[in-house]
Design an enzyme around this catalytic site. Sequence first.
Site, mmCIF file in Angstrom:
data_model
loop_
_atom_site.group_PDB
_atom_site.id
_atom_site.type_symbol
_atom_site.label_atom_id
_atom_site.label_comp_id
_atom_site.label_asym_id
_atom_site.label_seq_id
_atom_site.Cartn_x
_atom_site.Cartn_y
_atom_site.Cartn_z
ATOM 1 N N HIS A 52 -2.453 1.593 6.663
ATOM 2 C CA HIS A 52 -3.462 1.027 5.228
ATOM 3 C C HIS A 52 -3.179 2.620 5.122
ATOM 4 O O HIS A 52 -3.715 3.579 5.681
ATOM 5 C CB HIS A 52 -4.322 0.267 5.825
ATOM 6 C CG HIS A 52 -5.077 -0.146 4.124
ATOM 7 N ND1 HIS A 52 -3.988 -0.651 3.262
ATOM 8 C CD2 HIS A 52 -5.610 -0.121 3.352
ATOM 9 C CE1 HIS A 52 -4.604 -0.714 2.448
ATOM 10 N NE2 HIS A 52 -5.753 -0.488 1.969
ATOM 11 N N GLU A 105 -6.257 1.094 -4.501
ATOM 12 C CA GLU A 105 -5.587 1.166 -3.848
ATOM 13 C C GLU A 105 -4.683 -0.782 -3.579
ATOM 14 O O GLU A 105 -5.263 -1.180 -4.798
ATOM 15 C CB GLU A 105 -6.213 0.224 -1.840
ATOM 16 C CG GLU A 105 -7.307 -0.970 -1.929
ATOM 17 C CD GLU A 105 -8.806 -0.818 -1.095
ATOM 18 O OE1 GLU A 105 -7.419 -0.192 0.013
ATOM 19 O OE2 GLU A 105 -9.237 -1.124 -1.106
ATOM 20 N N CYS A 163 0.923 -0.993 0.017
ATOM 21 C CA CYS A 163 0.107 0.346 -0.040
ATOM 22 C C CYS A 163 0.654 1.710 -0.158
ATOM 23 O O CYS A 163 0.807 2.351 -0.843
ATOM 24 C CB CYS A 163 -0.434 0.073 1.004
ATOM 25 S SG CYS A 163 -0.114 0.539 2.813
#
Length: 290
Positions: A162, A174, A100
Amino acid sequence: MHRNHRALTAAGGLLLATVLSCTGTATAGAAPEAAAPGAVDCRATADAPAGAAAIVDAACSQIGVPYSWGGGSINGPTYGQDYPGGGPGAHDSQVKGFDCSHLVQYAAWQGARILLPEGSWNQAQWSGATARFTRAQGLAPLQPGDLLLWGTDPADLGTVHHIALYLGDGRMVEARESGTPVMVSDVRLDGEYAGALRIVGGEQPPAGTERFMTWGTGVGLRPDPSTRQPPVTRLPGPTAVDVLCQAHGEPVRAEGHSNDAWSYLPRYEAWISNIYIDDPAAWLPGVREC
């Protein structure tokens, strides 16, 4: 000379810390609601500054690239590391892709030459952010290109694990978890949502310059295009630098390569050998001769 692999190795122990930010298991709420294969519409869904739109475009260009724990750099996908917790990420050293934090780092650099730090928690606390938004504000004040955050304690940005890129209209792009590709999904305003930050609109490169990354540690910047005089300063690690022009000077040799091209950096009023600039060309493209 191309030095892509050095951007990570020069960071030393940061690499392992970075990959812990996006684990090989779902850590940001329920399973993502992704668009059906073949129906992905990854784009900015509202007006945004040119830099923000370019960041979105860069992230969207990686749709379908696999998630890889620890994978990715400002230059593109790389092989990751095997997730020690097992599961889908147990063999990510054989998977070329992004986690990420490296996806947003890639998009920020390729889209707007903004260099984000390593690790989602470091990105969440980045001092270069031009605006910050709390979880209580929801999505209303956001624009495409803003970074969305999730942490185990939403009040503590040091727990962010995240990070994703906002597209607008409640959607985001993402790198979610091992076993899935870079995808478009619905923003998850769950209990771990920790707000967002804006990264565009900050300090702009000086007029007439081109931005590049350096590689290596302790690279000396010189008062003229040679090593005859002591360094004006040294770069502690990989650094984004703005090049005004370049000239031929004293040849510099490093790791079996030699280059006589030097670049002038107006911010430092000093020169750097092009051998320490992370670009495949010895003579930098788009940069005029001094």
